[in-house]
Structure formats: C-alpha cells, structure tokens
Design an enzyme around this catalytic site. Structure first.
Site, short mmCIF file in Angstrom:
data_model
loop_
_atom_site.label_atom_id
_atom_site.label_comp_id
_atom_site.label_asym_id
_atom_site.label_seq_id
_atom_site.Cartn_x
_atom_site.Cartn_y
_atom_site.Cartn_z
N PHE A 174 31.05 45.29 30.35
CA PHE A 174 31.57 46.61 30.70
C PHE A 174 31.69 47.41 29.39
O PHE A 174 32.10 46.86 28.37
CB PHE A 174 32.93 46.48 31.39
CG PHE A 174 33.42 47.76 31.99
CD1 PHE A 174 34.39 48.52 31.35
CD2 PHE A 174 32.92 48.23 33.19
CE1 PHE A 174 34.83 49.70 31.88
CE2 PHE A 174 33.36 49.42 33.75
CZ PHE A 174 34.32 50.17 33.08
N TYR B 71 44.24 45.13 38.54
CA TYR B 71 44.12 46.12 39.61
C TYR B 71 42.90 45.90 40.50
O TYR B 71 42.67 46.67 41.43
CB TYR B 71 44.09 47.54 39.05
CG TYR B 71 43.15 47.78 37.88
CD1 TYR B 71 43.66 47.98 36.60
CD2 TYR B 71 41.78 47.81 38.04
CE1 TYR B 71 42.81 48.19 35.51
CE2 TYR B 71 40.93 48.02 36.97
CZ TYR B 71 41.45 48.22 35.71
OH TYR B 71 40.62 48.44 34.63
N LYS B 72 42.12 44.85 40.26
CA LYS B 72 40.96 44.59 41.13
C LYS B 72 41.35 43.55 42.16
O LYS B 72 42.12 43.82 43.09
CB LYS B 72 39.77 44.16 40.29
CG LYS B 72 39.29 45.23 39.31
CD LYS B 72 38.07 44.74 38.55
CE LYS B 72 37.72 45.67 37.40
NZ LYS B 72 37.41 47.03 37.80
N ARG C 131 26.90 49.11 44.99
CA ARG C 131 27.69 47.92 44.67
C ARG C 131 28.76 47.72 45.72
O ARG C 131 29.45 48.67 46.09
CB ARG C 131 28.32 48.09 43.29
CG ARG C 131 29.10 46.93 42.80
CD ARG C 131 29.63 47.17 41.40
NE ARG C 131 30.71 48.17 41.41
CZ ARG C 131 31.56 48.30 40.39
NH1 ARG C 131 31.44 47.55 39.30
NH2 ARG C 131 32.52 49.22 40.45
N ASP D 147 36.26 38.18 29.36
CA ASP D 147 36.83 39.28 30.15
C ASP D 147 36.67 38.86 31.61
O ASP D 147 35.55 38.73 32.10
CB ASP D 147 36.08 40.58 29.85
CG ASP D 147 36.60 41.74 30.68
OD1 ASP D 147 36.50 42.89 30.22
OD2 ASP D 147 37.10 41.52 31.80
C1 LIG Z 1 34.83 44.04 32.93
C2 LIG Z 1 35.80 45.17 32.71
N1 LIG Z 1 36.55 45.20 31.59
C3 LIG Z 1 37.44 46.22 31.35
C4 LIG Z 1 37.58 47.23 32.28
C5 LIG Z 1 38.51 48.40 32.03
O1 LIG Z 1 39.47 48.21 31.12
P1 LIG Z 1 40.81 49.10 31.21
O2 LIG Z 1 41.67 48.45 32.24
O3 LIG Z 1 41.34 49.05 29.82
O4 LIG Z 1 40.40 50.48 31.64
C6 LIG Z 1 36.82 47.22 33.47
C7 LIG Z 1 36.93 48.27 34.52
O5 LIG Z 1 37.59 49.24 34.45
C8 LIG Z 1 35.91 46.18 33.68
O6 LIG Z 1 35.15 46.15 34.80
N1 LIG Z 2 39.40 51.09 35.66
C1 LIG Z 2 38.91 52.13 36.44
C2 LIG Z 2 39.49 53.38 36.34
O1 LIG Z 2 40.50 53.56 35.47
C3 LIG Z 2 39.04 54.44 37.16
C4 LIG Z 2 37.98 54.19 38.05
C5 LIG Z 2 37.38 52.95 38.12
C6 LIG Z 2 37.84 51.93 37.29
C7 LIG Z 2 37.19 50.62 37.31
O2 LIG Z 2 37.88 49.63 37.40
C8 LIG Z 2 35.73 50.53 37.10
C9 LIG Z 2 35.35 49.10 37.21
N2 LIG Z 2 35.84 48.32 36.07
C10 LIG Z 2 33.87 48.87 37.35
O3 LIG Z 2 33.48 47.73 37.37
O4 LIG Z 2 33.12 49.81 37.45
#
Ligand SMILES: Cc1ncc(COP(=O)(O)O)c(C=O)c1O
Ligand SMILES: Nc1c(O)cccc1C(=O)C[C@H](N)C(=O)O
Length: 411
Positions: free
Chosen positions: A117, A218-219, A370, A193
């Site tokens: 990511f 949050y997932k 997805r 991660d």
């Molecule tokens: C693999 C992965 N790592 C990190 C994040 C995001 O990190 P954060 O919670 O700091 O926005 C996401 C999605 O938002 C993700 O899919």
């Molecule tokens: N973390 C997110 C956000 O702050 C706003 C919208 C989406 C997200 C997501 O979680 C994206 C997600 N990690 C992804 O796999 O695309």
C-alpha cells in the site's frame, strides 16, 4: 464447518450486499451505545476520575490500551504484553521501521515490496531519508508466496524487510513463515503490514518467526473509520526497541513529571501521547464480535466466500468473453487473502453500477474491481446476489452509463 456470516446479527448492516470490509468494516451493534456511554457517563459525569476508574468498573481509561491489546492478541497469535495500540497505521509503521533499522545499525538497506500500500512505501522512504539508508524494492508474492522475490534482493546489508502480507489490489498473499525464514537467513528483520489479514485469517506472528508487525483495526476488525492501529514487536527484540519519538506515555512513570526520560520496558516504549479514549473504547466494544471465534474458523469461512465468488467470476468471464473480465486474485487457497479482484476496461463504472444495485465493492487504479469478504457477516447468499448483479451489469453494459463512468468517488 461454520457457515460464513454466522455472526451477522452482531452487526448493524443496511439491506445491501456489503463487500468493502477490506476498506471499512461494518458497524458492530455494541459500538454506538458504548461510545455514547463513554461520552455521557464516563466523560460527562465521571470527568477526570474516569482515567483511573469509570463508574461501575474497576478499571479506567488509562487501562484501555492494555485491554484492547488483550483482545487483539489471540487474533495475532501473540502475547498481549507485546502489543501496542493507539496510533495510526502509518505512524505505527514509522515507529517500528525506525526501531527495526536501529536494531541493525551496521546495515544500510530497507526492503519494501512493489505491491505494498503506498503509505508503506512513503513511510519506509521517509525513514531511509531520516537515517540515511537505501530503499530496495522487491516484487510481490508471486506463485511461491514471495521467497524468490525476497531472495533476489536480500544480502547482508539489508536491515529490515517491510512487506504488506496481503496485496490490497489483488489479494495475493505472501507466505509469511517462509518469507520470514528467508529474511532471517540473511540476518535481517521481517516486518509485516497486516491491514488486509487480521480478522479474516490466522497470522500466528510468534510461530511464524515475524519480528515486527502493524495493522489497522478499521477493516476486518470493524472498529470504525480512523480507529487506532496496533503494533507488535517480538519479545526477544524489545530490549533494543528504540522508537523515534519518546513521549510521556512511553515513560516508566508518566505522572512523575520528570524531565529525564526513563522509557517503559518492552512494547510500551511505543506509547507516545494521550491515548485516543473514544476510539479505543469503540475498538474494545467492536472486538467483542470475535469472542469465542478462532482464526481457523475465520479462514475457513473466508475461503468459502472467496472460492464461491471466484467461481462466479470465472463463469461470467466465460459467458461474456468480450467483456475482458480478468481475475487478478490467486486461485490457490494458500495464495489469497479474503478478497477477489478482477480487471475490467470500465472497472470504475462497473463498481458504481453495482453500488447502484445494492452491491458495494470498490475500485482501485488502474482498472480493478475489488470485493472484500468479511467472514463474520458476509454470507454465501451475499456472494450469489453480488454475482447476479454483476451478470446484469455486464449483460446490460450499465458500466458505460455516464452516471457511473465519471470518476468522482475518492475512496
Ligand atoms: C496495507 C495498508 N496499510 C496501511 C493503510 C493505511 O494506513 P493509515 O491507517 O495510516 O491510513 C492501508 C489502507 O488505508 C492499507 O491498505
Ligand atoms: N484508510 C482509508 C481511508 O482513510 C479512507 C478511504 C479508504 C481507506 C482505506 O482503508 C483504503 C484501503 N487501505 C485500501 O486497501 O484501499
């Protein structure tokens, strides 16, 4: 075998097919009342006293991090004492990446996967700039789970390898123990991660020989938008844990108010500032849906769901050959996470057309539709309803409707 979605009644889901829990999990029913109680009773009436103990409880807000760690630990295959909860995923990853690099001071290279990511790549690059290190890229999991990809880049100058266990676009999954073993053969540290893993499958970090890990809640852990992330550090590394920021909550005696910093022992060194009480309270309530659930049950249900949807995608690709539906998720059980993704020339419009029909997935650049499958609340009937809607969208080519084709959604 547990039927997928067997705890759906613990969630407040609207009447739609929700296949985006790999971005934002559904709302567990207990969270709203818990947050309201924290605001009205613990804050409104308990006030400052709630840090020490909340009305009717022997513990207080100050214990929230440890309480959430105890709930998360079984889902990670680790001891609760080795888990920190509280920052964002990106901030946690920054702290563990700096700390990991500092554990190998004689080495100059950080490895990150091209399938990661983007925030992970940005974080690792920022640590490289900060510590004057080099970033080296490796390929994603591939058919062997990533060992060949890592062997191609590993050498004795690699300090830390930071990988996203499940590819957020394709759902392809690294072989966590095999890759960790390859990394250790070169004396480097393995960091994971787990955003797209925890809550949908076993990760067994301790048994798999991982060294550090972070993940969002949050997932598949359903703790709500922006909920606190967790970080885990293997016990044998904690004596050398030297995070980039020393804050008062990471002090051995925060309320001594001394100017000299005496770090907590162990993973508590990752604590920085005041914990996010409202978000941690929501997290604690949300994790209740996993009570009595094993990670093996989660994985079995996940594979039933993704396997069923994969079969539908194969059928529709054959039925509509001109649509160029191309699966990008590995078919092999041991190579995929809890999502199914496919390419389509009009993937954005296709996803919007499905949303308009009550089937919520999402789009990821450049051309990927997805669909995430949350084992606790997604049912096989959801899968079949999603496939029926997809068939209708492909047959009608609804994706070409300007109402769906114009890109205006940001998530
Ligand atoms: C693999 C992965 N790592 C990190 C994040 C995001 O990190 P954060 O919670 O700091 O926005 C996401 C999605 O938002 C993700 O899919
Ligand atoms: N973390 C997110 C956000 O702050 C706003 C919208 C989406 C997200 C997501 O979680 C994206 C997600 N990690 C992804 O796999 O695309």
């Amino acid at each position: 075998m547990t039927a997928p979605g067997w705890r759906r009644d613990l969630f407040a889901l609207p009447d739609l097919v929700y296949l985006d829990g790999n971005s934002l999990g559904a709302l567990p029913r207990t969270v709203a009342d818990r947050v309201a109680a924290v605001v009205e009773d613990e804050w409104g009436r308990g006030l400052i006293g709630s840090w020490n103990h909340v009305p009717g409880s022997s513990s207080g807000w100050i214990d929230l991090v440890d309480r959430c760690a105890r709930l998360l630990a079984p889902l990670l295959g680790v001891d609760a004492a080795d888990v920190h909860v509280g920052e964002s995923t990106s901030q946690s990853l920054f702290a563990t990446t700096v700390a990991g690099a500092r554990m190998r001071p004689d080495r100059r290279v950080l490895v990150v996967d091209r399938s990661t990511f983007p925030t992970d790549a940005y974080v690792v690059s920022s640590v490289a700039r900060l510590l004057d290190l080099e970033v080296r890229w490796c390929e994603g999991p591939g058919d062997d789970g990533g060992v060949a990809a890592l062997e191609a880049v590993l050498d004795d100058d690699v300090a830390l390898v930071s990988l996203t266990h499940v590819d957020f676009r394709t759902g392809a999954m690294f072989d966590l123990p095999a890759v960790a073993a390859a990394i250790h053969q070169h004396g480097a540290l393995a960091q994971w991660d787990l955003c797209h893993s925890t809550g949908a499958m076993p990760v067994d970090l301790a048994a798999a020989g991982a060294d550090l890990a972070v993940g969002c809640t949050y997932k598949y852990l359903n703790a709500g938008p922006g909920s606190p992330a967790y970080a885990w550090v293997a016990p044998h590394l904690q004596a050398d844990l030297d995070p980039p920021v020393a804050g008062w909550m990471g002090h051995a005696s925060p309320f001594a108010m001394r100017l000299d910093h005496e770090p907590r022992t162990g993973v508590g060194r990752l604590r920085v500032g005041t914990p996010p009480v409202l978000a941690l309270s929501a997290l604690e309530a949300a994790l209740g849906v996993f009570s009595g659930v094993t990670t093996a049950e989660l994985r079995a249900a996940s594979l039933q769901l993704t396997g069923r949807f994969l079969a539908h995608v194969d059928t529709l690709a054959a039925r509509f050959p001109d649509e160029q539906v191309a699966l990008v998720t590995p078919r092999a059980h041991h190579r995929r996470g809890s999502q199914v993704s496919f390419r389509h020339p009009h993937a954005y419009g296709l996803v919007q057309a499905l949303i308009a029909r009550g089937v919520v997935g999402d789009f990821r650049d450049p051309d990927i539709a997805r669909f995430g499958f949350a084992p606790l609340y997604t049912t096989l009937d959801d899968v079949d309803r999603a496939a029926a809607a997809l068939a209708e969208v492909l047959e009608s080519r609804a994706y070409a409707d300007p109402a769906y084709a114009e890109r205006n959604a940001v998530t």
